[in-house]
Design a protein around this motif. Sequence first.
Motif, PDB file in Angstrom:
ATOM      1  N   GLU A 124      47.716  45.181  46.075  1.00  0.00           N
ATOM      2  CA  GLU A 124      48.552  44.794  44.928  1.00  0.00           C
ATOM      3  C   GLU A 124      47.702  44.373  43.733  1.00  0.00           C
ATOM      4  N   ASN A 125      46.657  43.596  43.997  1.00  0.00           N
ATOM      5  CA  ASN A 125      45.785  43.144  42.907  1.00  0.00           C
ATOM      6  C   ASN A 125      45.054  44.322  42.264  1.00  0.00           C
ATOM      7  N   LEU A 126      44.551  45.242  43.097  1.00  0.00           N
ATOM      8  CA  LEU A 126      43.775  46.361  42.563  1.00  0.00           C
ATOM      9  C   LEU A 126      44.662  47.401  41.870  1.00  0.00           C
ATOM     10  N   LEU A 127      45.905  47.531  42.306  1.00  0.00           N
ATOM     11  CA  LEU A 127      46.814  48.448  41.604  1.00  0.00           C
ATOM     12  C   LEU A 127      47.040  48.002  40.158  1.00  0.00           C
ATOM     13  N   ASP A 128      46.936  46.691  39.919  1.00  0.00           N
ATOM     14  CA  ASP A 128      47.076  46.166  38.560  1.00  0.00           C
ATOM     15  C   ASP A 128      45.816  46.387  37.727  1.00  0.00           C
TER      16      ASP A 128
ATOM     17  N   PHE B 228      28.610  40.902  40.632  1.00  0.00           N
ATOM     18  CA  PHE B 228      28.982  42.309  40.818  1.00  0.00           C
ATOM     19  C   PHE B 228      30.467  42.471  41.120  1.00  0.00           C
ATOM     20  N   LEU B 229      30.982  41.678  42.067  1.00  0.00           N
ATOM     21  CA  LEU B 229      32.407  41.793  42.394  1.00  0.00           C
ATOM     22  C   LEU B 229      33.271  41.362  41.223  1.00  0.00           C
ATOM     23  N   GLY B 230      32.869  40.283  40.555  1.00  0.00           N
ATOM     24  CA  GLY B 230      33.644  39.782  39.429  1.00  0.00           C
ATOM     25  C   GLY B 230      33.705  40.767  38.286  1.00  0.00           C
ATOM     26  N   GLU B 231      32.565  41.329  37.920  1.00  0.00           N
ATOM     27  CA  GLU B 231      32.549  42.287  36.809  1.00  0.00           C
ATOM     28  C   GLU B 231      33.289  43.563  37.177  1.00  0.00           C
ATOM     29  N   ALA B 232      33.157  43.985  38.431  1.00  0.00           N
ATOM     30  CA  ALA B 232      33.828  45.220  38.859  1.00  0.00           C
ATOM     31  C   ALA B 232      35.342  45.085  38.766  1.00  0.00           C
ATOM     32  N   VAL B 233      35.849  43.931  39.190  1.00  0.00           N
ATOM     33  CA  VAL B 233      37.297  43.748  39.231  1.00  0.00           C
ATOM     34  C   VAL B 233      37.850  43.305  37.873  1.00  0.00           C
ATOM     35  N   ASP B 234      37.143  42.424  37.191  1.00  0.00           N
ATOM     36  CA  ASP B 234      37.684  41.827  35.963  1.00  0.00           C
ATOM     37  C   ASP B 234      37.280  42.565  34.686  1.00  0.00           C
ATOM     38  N   GLN B 235      36.091  43.182  34.693  1.00  0.00           N
ATOM     39  CA  GLN B 235      35.611  43.874  33.487  1.00  0.00           C
ATOM     40  C   GLN B 235      35.004  45.232  33.855  1.00  0.00           C
ATOM     41  N   PRO B 236      35.757  46.076  34.533  1.00  0.00           N
ATOM     42  CA  PRO B 236      35.163  47.335  35.006  1.00  0.00           C
ATOM     43  C   PRO B 236      34.948  48.340  33.880  1.00  0.00           C
ATOM     44  N   GLU B 237      33.879  49.108  34.015  1.00  0.00           N
ATOM     45  CA  GLU B 237      33.761  50.289  33.161  1.00  0.00           C
ATOM     46  C   GLU B 237      34.674  51.339  33.782  1.00  0.00           C
ATOM     47  N   ARG B 238      35.471  52.001  32.974  1.00  0.00           N
ATOM     48  CA  ARG B 238      36.480  52.922  33.501  1.00  0.00           C
ATOM     49  C   ARG B 238      36.033  54.378  33.378  1.00  0.00           C
ATOM     50  N   PRO B 239      36.578  55.219  34.271  1.00  0.00           N
ATOM     51  CA  PRO B 239      37.593  54.973  35.298  1.00  0.00           C
ATOM     52  C   PRO B 239      37.080  54.068  36.442  1.00  0.00           C
ATOM     53  N   PHE B 240      37.964  53.199  36.911  1.00  0.00           N
ATOM     54  CA  PHE B 240      37.691  52.293  38.023  1.00  0.00           C
ATOM     55  C   PHE B 240      38.500  52.775  39.224  1.00  0.00           C
ATOM     56  N   VAL B 241      37.796  53.139  40.312  1.00  0.00           N
ATOM     57  CA  VAL B 241      38.444  53.628  41.533  1.00  0.00           C
ATOM     58  C   VAL B 241      38.147  52.659  42.683  1.00  0.00           C
ATOM     59  N   ALA B 242      39.195  52.204  43.350  1.00  0.00           N
ATOM     60  CA  ALA B 242      39.049  51.354  44.533  1.00  0.00           C
ATOM     61  C   ALA B 242      39.401  52.173  45.768  1.00  0.00           C
TER      62      ALA B 242
END
Length: 398
Positions: free
Chosen positions: A213-217, A184-198
């Motif tokens: 910094e990582n999530l802004l990218d 779940f965490l991996g797919e959310a961060v690396d292959q998210p369905e967009r829009p992705f909001v953190a």
Amino acid sequence: MVKKTVRDLKVENKTVLVRVDFNVPMDGDKITDDKRIVAALETINYLINHQAKIVLFSHLGKIKSQEDITKADRNLQAVAKRLSELLEKEVVFVEETRGAKLESAVKDLQAGDVLLVQNTRFEDVDGKKESGNDPELGKYWASLGDLFVNDAFGTAHRAHASNVGIAAHLESAVGFLMEKEVKFLGEAVDQPERPFVAILGGAKVSDKIKVIENLLDRADKVIIGGGMAYTFFKAKGFEIGQSICEPDRVELAKEIMDKAGDKLVLPIDNVVAKEFANDADTQVVASDKIPADYMGMDIGPDTVKLFTETLSDAKTVVWNGPMGVFEMENFAKGTIGVCEAIAHLEGATTIVGGGDSAAAVSQLGYEDKFTHISTGGGASLTYLEGAVLPGVDSINDK
């Protein structure tokens, strides 16, 4: 998943060592929340049903002195009793972490039996053997079994003797809980369905710099709430009164805002108080109008609306950290508002990292409204930083 899972192991009649996360909240010798025990049942029951001999390892609290070993809230005996009730079968509990008694009890196990070893951090009392990943200890524990399964996501960001140390000597795999967390965490961060909001909350920017910094990218929007917002306000030149602030992070906050542009969403109003107390006098003020003798305690109602609008079309949401002083009822409304906004999203993958944000979801009864509630606060943060998790990295690849 590139790592072996418990399904990939031939476990019948094998002694399988399993690192679980039974670091449950305790009141004396009473467990106040058994969610982490329940979360491990899928892996344990799978091993029982496949005729493995199961040896469980877990820590409970921190051990800094000999006195800590005598405390009821550091002893896993109550956990063994609760696990026995949940499994509806006897769980052998061994009071030691090494020695003849433990070795004999492991040797006596029959297929389908379950044994729980005493708190692994009892090994830390004479130097950090467990939490320092002492190689001799990891090798000793590995000698007790044939195979190793790591199902403790809550400690995956640490290299300890009971995870990385054991994995160095045995064929290893992840359990079902660990598999789910990484998926779940991996797919959310690396292959998210967009829009992705953190959404990131909590007290300090310094705790979450790498995450931001990582999530802004990767994300389309990053919402900032909680105490760390005031460091950003300071960077904007706002008066923040007595609010929590990290002066040494103000320049960094400026750099983050310059880089992020409108991707970063900050509170526009705040609930402020004269004292850090639930019954303190409060006001709701704009973010640039905090009185000099007040401190920020929560996001305000207009910010809840802004954050809700920002989330309205999200297809992937990752939330880690409260929006205010959630433990005080009068300053929990922001966290509750964000929780409700996420819970009512339709067709979105919604993930909450551990700690206060997970507690909010639980208290509001919205657990079934979230796609995934992580069991590991620190491990979730490390994963969101884009960093390697030693507890996962040490497991054999498929």
